[in-house]
Design an enzyme around this catalytic site. Sequence first.
Site, mmCIF file in Angstrom:
data_model
loop_
_atom_site.group_PDB
_atom_site.id
_atom_site.type_symbol
_atom_site.label_atom_id
_atom_site.label_comp_id
_atom_site.label_asym_id
_atom_site.label_seq_id
_atom_site.Cartn_x
_atom_site.Cartn_y
_atom_site.Cartn_z
ATOM 1 N N HIS A 67 0.846 -1.190 0.000
ATOM 2 C CA HIS A 67 0.000 0.000 0.000
ATOM 3 C C HIS A 67 0.880 1.238 0.000
ATOM 4 O O HIS A 67 1.957 1.239 0.597
ATOM 5 C CB HIS A 67 -0.891 0.015 1.245
ATOM 6 C CG HIS A 67 -2.065 0.926 1.110
ATOM 7 N ND1 HIS A 67 -1.994 2.265 1.383
ATOM 8 C CD2 HIS A 67 -3.331 0.687 0.700
ATOM 9 C CE1 HIS A 67 -3.185 2.820 1.164
ATOM 10 N NE2 HIS A 67 -4.005 1.893 0.746
ATOM 11 N N ASP A 101 -8.001 -5.293 -0.314
ATOM 12 C CA ASP A 101 -8.416 -6.113 -1.461
ATOM 13 C C ASP A 101 -8.118 -7.593 -1.288
ATOM 14 O O ASP A 101 -8.611 -8.424 -2.033
ATOM 15 C CB ASP A 101 -7.726 -5.597 -2.730
ATOM 16 C CG ASP A 101 -8.291 -4.255 -3.133
ATOM 17 O OD1 ASP A 101 -7.551 -3.261 -3.124
ATOM 18 O OD2 ASP A 101 -9.509 -4.193 -3.406
#
Length: 388
Positions: free
Chosen positions: A270, A324
Amino acid sequence: MASEVPPVYIGLKGIYVAKTALSYIDGERGRLIYRGYSIEDLAEHSSFEEVTYLLWFGKLPNRKELEEFKENLSREREIPDDVVDILRKLPKSSHPMDVLKTGVAALGPFDPDLPNIWGQHIHEKRTENLRIAIRILSKMPTIMAYFHRMREGKEIVRPRTDLSHAANFLYMMWGREPKEIEAKLMDVALILHADHGFNASTFACLVTASTLSDLYSAVVTGISTLKGPLHGGANEQALKMLMEIGSPERARDYVKAKLERKERIMGFGHRVYKAYDPRARILKKYAEMLAKETGQENLFNTALEVEKVMIELLGKKGIFPNVDFYSGQVYHMLGIPTDIFTPIFAISRTSGWIGHVFEYWEENVLIRPRALYVGPMEAKYIPLDERL
Ligand code: SDX
């Protein structure tokens, strides 16, 4: 003296371009808050409608405000028949994100408020923009569910006004009322995906909105941006990867081979989180519960093994599961088709996109960065017939 070469921040990594009070991501400690409320509290106690109210109006609604907001939303779920016809004309093989983008774009010309608001700031046309915001948010699940029923050769299921945003979406998809746990899981997923600072799709929406274009155009920009596998599209790819691995025993070799090929493991890493994404932690709990209930422990255990190997190999680089990685498993075990995962992300994030546009419009500044020119400063024009 040669002029100073300005610094260039490719991808705007770590660059602050505005202030916001909507959400804060603590990347080091893996925390996420919406206007001060922890994502854990909101996931456990709140609803997507209540969170949207919080993001758009800056406070949690009282009972009367919430009931009125929910009624305004549920009243706007139906879409014009001409837009239904447009959806029918799209190839059944279309990717649902392309359908969602097309559907939202098609809604604009049918909106009576649109002609007289674009080019205006939010405070000049607040009432009209709020009506448009409610229409977009309420109609996106309908666009998705209608197309899904059409591509399956089934009758479309008209929206109901007596179900929550999450429950009504599942009702229109499945043609049956969802069980309480199914509606709760969908509502939690919508809460978790509602906002996340200046992620790529939110920032893209603001670029569009900063020119004083309209909310339909901004949301179409957001959907187009979220589709990419480096962003919202990762949930679909992460599940496909787990299916490909097939069992926990094969996870280690699969991950190591992929990394050796310098390929990315979808659902990990991320730009801001260098710790475990708190949304993934919440979804992981539900994925484990659903795996037991649906007899899909193999899928969940495969994910656990991938997570273990990835943290062992890349945890020290701050690479951990992101939202996700587990969202796709929850949707899959709920029976949602894989290519509808990212549209669900978009249906939820429209709440944050619109909230950020309203906030940014308060002191709107056109977003127009610079690029450092590295081409030739002069070149002699050669007539076409004299070129080699
Ligand atoms: C979302 O921004 C948001 O807030 C997004 C989001 C939201 O709610 O809006 O949180 C939703 O988009 C989550 C992210 C979903 N995307 C994926 O899961 C795709 C896989 N992830 C990576 O592509 C990556 O982690 C990014 C794109 C998400 C972030 O990457 P950065 O910040 O640009 O960092 P980078 O690409 O420069 O990577 C740094 C290093 C590299 O290694 P080196 O070149 O330094 O040796 O980490 C490696 C990368 O190769 N790396 C990975 C990896 N992610 C980073 N290696 C393997 N697998 C990965 N997933």
